[in-house]
Design a protein around this motif. Structure first.
Motif, PDB file in Angstrom:
ATOM      1  N   ASN A 343     -26.442  50.319  55.643  1.00 59.69           N
ATOM      2  CA  ASN A 343     -27.312  50.725  56.752  1.00 59.69           C
ATOM      3  C   ASN A 343     -28.776  50.476  56.429  1.00 59.69           C
ATOM      4  O   ASN A 343     -29.565  50.079  57.302  1.00 59.69           O
ATOM      5  N   SER A 344     -29.140  50.689  55.171  1.00 61.13           N
ATOM      6  CA  SER A 344     -30.524  50.444  54.763  1.00 61.13           C
ATOM      7  C   SER A 344     -30.875  48.960  54.908  1.00 61.13           C
ATOM      8  O   SER A 344     -31.959  48.620  55.401  1.00 61.13           O
ATOM      9  N   ASP A 347     -31.178  48.145  58.569  1.00 65.03           N
ATOM     10  CA  ASP A 347     -32.449  48.656  59.093  1.00 65.03           C
ATOM     11  C   ASP A 347     -33.570  47.648  58.856  1.00 65.03           C
ATOM     12  O   ASP A 347     -34.423  47.420  59.728  1.00 65.03           O
ATOM     13  N   TRP A 348     -33.571  47.050  57.647  1.00 63.46           N
ATOM     14  CA  TRP A 348     -34.606  46.069  57.322  1.00 63.46           C
ATOM     15  C   TRP A 348     -34.502  44.850  58.246  1.00 63.46           C
ATOM     16  O   TRP A 348     -35.510  44.358  58.753  1.00 63.46           O
ATOM     17  N   GLU A 350     -33.191  44.723  61.229  1.00 64.89           N
ATOM     18  CA  GLU A 350     -33.541  45.133  62.592  1.00 64.89           C
ATOM     19  C   GLU A 350     -35.054  45.294  62.742  1.00 64.89           C
ATOM     20  O   GLU A 350     -35.624  44.908  63.764  1.00 64.89           O
ATOM     21  N   GLU A 351     -35.682  45.824  61.732  1.00 56.37           N
ATOM     22  CA  GLU A 351     -37.121  46.047  61.799  1.00 56.37           C
ATOM     23  C   GLU A 351     -37.905  44.737  61.768  1.00 56.37           C
ATOM     24  O   GLU A 351     -38.937  44.599  62.431  1.00 56.37           O
ATOM     25  N   ARG A 405     -24.060  46.112  63.617  1.00 58.07           N
ATOM     26  CA  ARG A 405     -24.155  47.100  62.541  1.00 58.07           C
ATOM     27  C   ARG A 405     -22.795  47.761  62.299  1.00 58.07           C
ATOM     28  O   ARG A 405     -22.349  47.906  61.158  1.00 58.07           O
TER      29      ARG A 405
END
Length: 532
Positions: A343-344, A347-348, A350-351, A405
């Motif tokens: 997930n981390s 997140d990267w 997606e950001e 995801r």
């Protein structure tokens, strides 16, 4: 032997003190004297007294100032002050300078002897302490190379638990999590990137290993070194920073060039030195391989991996550590850790690349395939050529990042679970097989080695998984089976105690009785009588 310096402008005082000391301590003391402040300072510089008996009032430089100067070059000298003046200011200064005693003239003989014995006792204590410290240091000079060698072997072969690394770090005083590996390669001469007569050179280097080690430490005091492996010596240098800047790299290379030149002079052996990049301590093997490859790809005496096109580089913000953690967690079967890391990483993506959905699909597929490879290698998954035929259609079908995801995390979780299941199945299968063997052979004199050989696992590993699975160690398990069978025979048969003991694997009746009482609380006879 104690070196005693007498400082007084009155010759009669010096003569009296010398007489007292020689009569009381004989040849155990070497005595020198001076009558002025300047001459006392000069005398102390070459005589280096253990004890200095100083008058405060002397021509020129007074005793207080003289002591200050002497302490600059003789910090261990013990001072005893004598003075005809009972002045508080002098006494205060003397105390500030760490003076052992402040005595007023005239001084009694007994008092002089008492104070000198006190000073000698303190000196003896310091000497003994220093001797013990040197003895420990001498022993450590023998032990430390062995510990360093164990540490480097552990890093290179990567057969360790986290606590192993922590123990080595504590023993060797390593505080940093980062460092680089280097490798010294030796030979009779260099031909291209090849070192000739590696065997002969390695024997010579082994015989000169102490000199090699001391030479390396001249340039890299914190360098940890292995023993000679073939014609190589692996080395590790802890670093606080995660990378070398350009100037630091140039400094390391130049220092290493000087090192290999000096090693050749001292051993008459040709050396080359390869240097890997700074990495986390758990990736030391990667740094070592970089060091070796840098020597293979060049003919330089010193080669640094950062000077060569040998490394995969990443954009500054690429989360390489998170990516590594994903695979580490999957390989260990750490489901929660794998999900968190996955997930981390997502997140990267997606950001930073929310609108680049095709690239995110490709990266997700890459990471999942690699995680599944780990599951295949562990035996947790059986490879089928068509087992992934739905992967691309599924990824192309998903239009939202949330769907991607979910698929990403689910696939990594599945690979992780398969590894966990395989580990558990192996343990359960081995323990079940062992139990069957014990159940049919407990009447014989079976040992841990017999059972571990039957299940084809080393005794150490078998003992661990057997205890983890059953909650009992091997001896406890076998004993409980035998005692339960003994209870049945005692309750339902007329066999003698000796016969029952033999029937359940105890050829010695006394040993059977002791084992039974230890587990049941009563002897076999008492148990049988209690049942009647």
């Amino acid at each position: 032997m104690y070196r005693i310096m007498l400082a007084d402008d009155e010759g009669i005082v010096i003569d009296s003190l010398r007489f007292i000391i020689e009569k009381e301590f004989g040849q155990g003391c070497m005595i020198e004297s001076a009558k002025t402040g300047r001459s006392v300072i000069e005398l102390a510089e070459h005589f280096r007294p253990d004890i200095a008996i100083m008058d405060i009032q002397m021509p020129g430089i007074n005793g207080i100032e003289a002591m200050r100067e002497i302490k600059k070059t003789n910090s261990n000298t013990m001072f005893i002050v004598i003075s005809a003046y009972d002045k508080f200011d002098y006494a205060k200064e003397a105390i500030n300078l760490g003076v052992l005693e402040y005595l007023n003239k005239p001084i009694e003989r007994g008092k002089v002897i008492q104070v000198l014995k006190k000073a000698m006792g303190l000196i003896d204590g310091e000497r003994e302490k220093r001797s013990n410290e040197l003895l420990i240091k001498e022993k450590m000079e023998t032990v430390v190379p062995i510990i360093e060698n164990g540490f480097l072997y552990t890093l290179l072969f990567q057969e360790y638990f986290e606590e192993d690394i922590l123990n080595y770090k504590q023993l060797l005083g390593i505080e940093s999590e980062y460092g680089f590996m280097a490798v010294l390669v030796c030979g009779e001469r260099q031909e291209g990137n090849h070192m000739t007569n590696a065997v002969g050179a390695s024997v010579r280097v082994q015989n000169s290993y102490r000199d090699v080690r001391e030479t390396v430490r001249e340039y890299y005091p914190d360098m940890l070194m292995s023993s000679v492996m073939s014609n190589k010596i692996a080395m590790y240098l802890p670093r606080k920073k995660e990378e070398l800047d350009y100037n630091e790299r140039i400094e390391v290379i130049e220092k290493s060039r000087e090192l290999v030149r000096k090693l050749k002079k001292r051993t008459n052996v040709v050396f080359r030195l390869g240097i890997g990049s700074i990495r986390h301590i758990h990736e030391a093997m990667t740094s070592y391989n970089e060091a070796l490859t840098s020597l293979i790809d060049t003919t330089n005496a010193v080669a640094h991996v950062d000077d060569l096109p040998l490394k995969c580089t990443y954009a500054d913000n690429y989360p390489i550590d998170v990516e590594k953690r994903i695979f580490e967690r999957v390989e260990k079967g750490d489901l929660n850790g794998a999900i968190t890391s996955a997930n981390s990483f997502f997140d990267w993506m997606e950001e930073n690349f929310e609108t680049h959905i095709i690239d995110i699909r490709l990266k997700v597929l890459e990471l999942v395939l690699w995680a599944e490879r780990l599951a295949y290698l562990s035996g947790g998954m059986t490879y089928h050529f068509l087992s992934r035929e739905e992967y691309l259609p599924a990824l192309l079908k998903y239009e939202t990042l949330e769907e991607l995801r979910t698929w990403f995390v689910d696939k990594l979780s599945e690979a992780c679970r398969r590894i966990v299941v395989k580990i558990e199945e192996q343990s359960v299968g081995v323990v079940s097989q062992a139990k069957r063997f014990i159940d049919t052979h407990y009447t014989k004199d079976i040992s841990l080695d017999d059972v571990s050989r039957e299940v084809d696992i080393s005794p150490y590993y078998f003992s661990k998984i057997f205890k983890d699975e059953t909650g009992e160690n091997f001896i406890e398990y076998v004993t409980n089976i035998r005692i339960e069978k003994a209870k049945e025979l005692l309750a339902s048969s007329e066999y003698s105690m000796k016969e029952i003991g033999c029937m359940i694997g105890y050829s010695d009746p006394n040993y059977f009785s002791r084992a039974f009482k230890k587990n049941v609380g009563v002897t076999p006879t008492e148990y049988k009588e209690g049942r009647i």
